[in-house]
Design a protein around this motif. Sequence first.
Motif, PDB file in Angstrom:
ATOM      1  N   LEU A  57      18.991  20.862 -21.147  1.00 32.55           N
ATOM      2  CA  LEU A  57      18.931  21.515 -19.841  1.00 32.55           C
ATOM      3  C   LEU A  57      17.628  22.285 -19.685  1.00 32.55           C
ATOM      4  CD1 LEU A  57      20.241  22.633 -17.175  1.00 32.55           C
ATOM      5  CD2 LEU A  57      21.217  24.462 -18.596  1.00 32.55           C
ATOM      6  N   GLY A  58      17.301  23.068 -20.704  1.00 31.44           N
ATOM      7  CA  GLY A  58      16.064  23.835 -20.656  1.00 31.44           C
ATOM      8  C   GLY A  58      14.839  22.946 -20.547  1.00 31.44           C
ATOM      9  N   LEU A  59      14.821  21.858 -21.314  1.00 28.19           N
ATOM     10  CA  LEU A  59      13.674  20.950 -21.288  1.00 28.19           C
ATOM     11  C   LEU A  59      13.559  20.233 -19.946  1.00 28.19           C
ATOM     12  CD1 LEU A  59      13.933  19.435 -24.888  1.00 28.19           C
ATOM     13  CD2 LEU A  59      12.448  21.284 -24.086  1.00 28.19           C
ATOM     14  N   LEU A  60      14.702  19.819 -19.372  1.00 31.39           N
ATOM     15  CA  LEU A  60      14.683  19.144 -18.074  1.00 31.39           C
ATOM     16  C   LEU A  60      14.135  20.059 -16.976  1.00 31.39           C
ATOM     17  CD1 LEU A  60      18.098  17.239 -18.118  1.00 31.39           C
ATOM     18  CD2 LEU A  60      15.827  16.193 -18.038  1.00 31.39           C
ATOM     19  N   ALA A  63      10.471  20.511 -17.400  1.00 34.02           N
ATOM     20  CA  ALA A  63       9.766  19.269 -17.054  1.00 34.02           C
ATOM     21  C   ALA A  63       9.694  19.059 -15.550  1.00 34.02           C
ATOM     22  CB  ALA A  63      10.460  18.081 -17.718  1.00 34.02           C
ATOM     23  N   ALA A  64      10.565  19.742 -14.796  1.00 30.95           N
ATOM     24  CA  ALA A  64      10.559  19.601 -13.333  1.00 30.95           C
ATOM     25  C   ALA A  64       9.499  20.465 -12.673  1.00 30.95           C
ATOM     26  CB  ALA A  64      11.938  19.961 -12.778  1.00 30.95           C
ATOM     27  N   THR A  65       8.981  21.468 -13.383  1.00 32.46           N
ATOM     28  CA  THR A  65       8.082  22.435 -12.746  1.00 32.46           C
ATOM     29  C   THR A  65       6.733  21.858 -12.301  1.00 32.46           C
ATOM     30  OG1 THR A  65       7.336  23.205 -14.925  1.00 32.46           O
ATOM     31  CG2 THR A  65       9.169  24.397 -13.881  1.00 32.46           C
ATOM     32  N   CYS A  88      11.822  28.824 -15.569  1.00 32.30           N
ATOM     33  CA  CYS A  88      11.482  28.755 -16.993  1.00 32.30           C
ATOM     34  C   CYS A  88      12.233  29.805 -17.795  1.00 32.30           C
ATOM     35  CB  CYS A  88       9.975  28.911 -17.181  1.00 32.30           C
ATOM     36  SG  CYS A  88       9.027  27.463 -16.659  1.00 32.30           S
ATOM     37  N   VAL A  89      12.402  31.008 -17.220  1.00 34.39           N
ATOM     38  CA  VAL A  89      13.174  32.047 -17.920  1.00 34.39           C
ATOM     39  C   VAL A  89      14.609  31.579 -18.113  1.00 34.39           C
ATOM     40  CG1 VAL A  89      14.110  34.391 -17.738  1.00 34.39           C
ATOM     41  CG2 VAL A  89      11.715  33.954 -17.160  1.00 34.39           C
TER      42      VAL A  89
END
Length: 220
Positions: A57-60, A63-65, A88-89
Amino acid sequence: MSVGWYFLLAAAGLDLLLPFLLAPFYPGYSHRRQVMSVLGSPESPVRWVYRVWLVALGLLLCAATPDLWAAFGNRSPVLTGLLIAVLCVFALGAGVLAGLFSVNADKTVETAASRIHGVGSVLGFLALAFAPLLVALLAFREGAGGAGVFSLVCFALCLFWMAVHYVTTRDVCCFTLFVMADKEAWRGTWLAQEGTWQRLTLLFMYLPLALLTAAQLIQK
């Protein structure tokens, strides 16, 4: 093709659906009365699935930013930068950090890992609560008044996160209900559906992001 928007939709959708999908494989777990973090507890038979998901979840979300910046960064750099920051936080706190350090199903048992999990989750949720406001401001700048109003409504509901310590009546919802559900005075009542209130709070945080994503995909 810009895949970041698909990453964002996948992250939000799966985060809300996974408790329903994993609950049948965890005897005794109630997705209505227990928070999602319990799925990753040492006692959970699906702990590795859920903990891997939190990291994913965090990586997805991270990666969307780049797509988010590419779409709005030139026109609204400050708002876009702030929205990326809160994402990101949340991604690192409530995603990666919460996935690497598990919480115990029994809240009376506190470990170093559960404390780290708790701090990461709280900071992550607090940051994400401001995402609807930032999306609303971006929408107004883009001339999308309807989307802006919708996002402001979602933000108003998320404000219960910050007001929870000052609320004493039952006339509350979402995150306030999520917190109140854990209090002894509300055990056994309809308020004790901690998991439901947690997911409703997440839903209001994610909806403006999903609306923003849908608008970008339709344009493309």
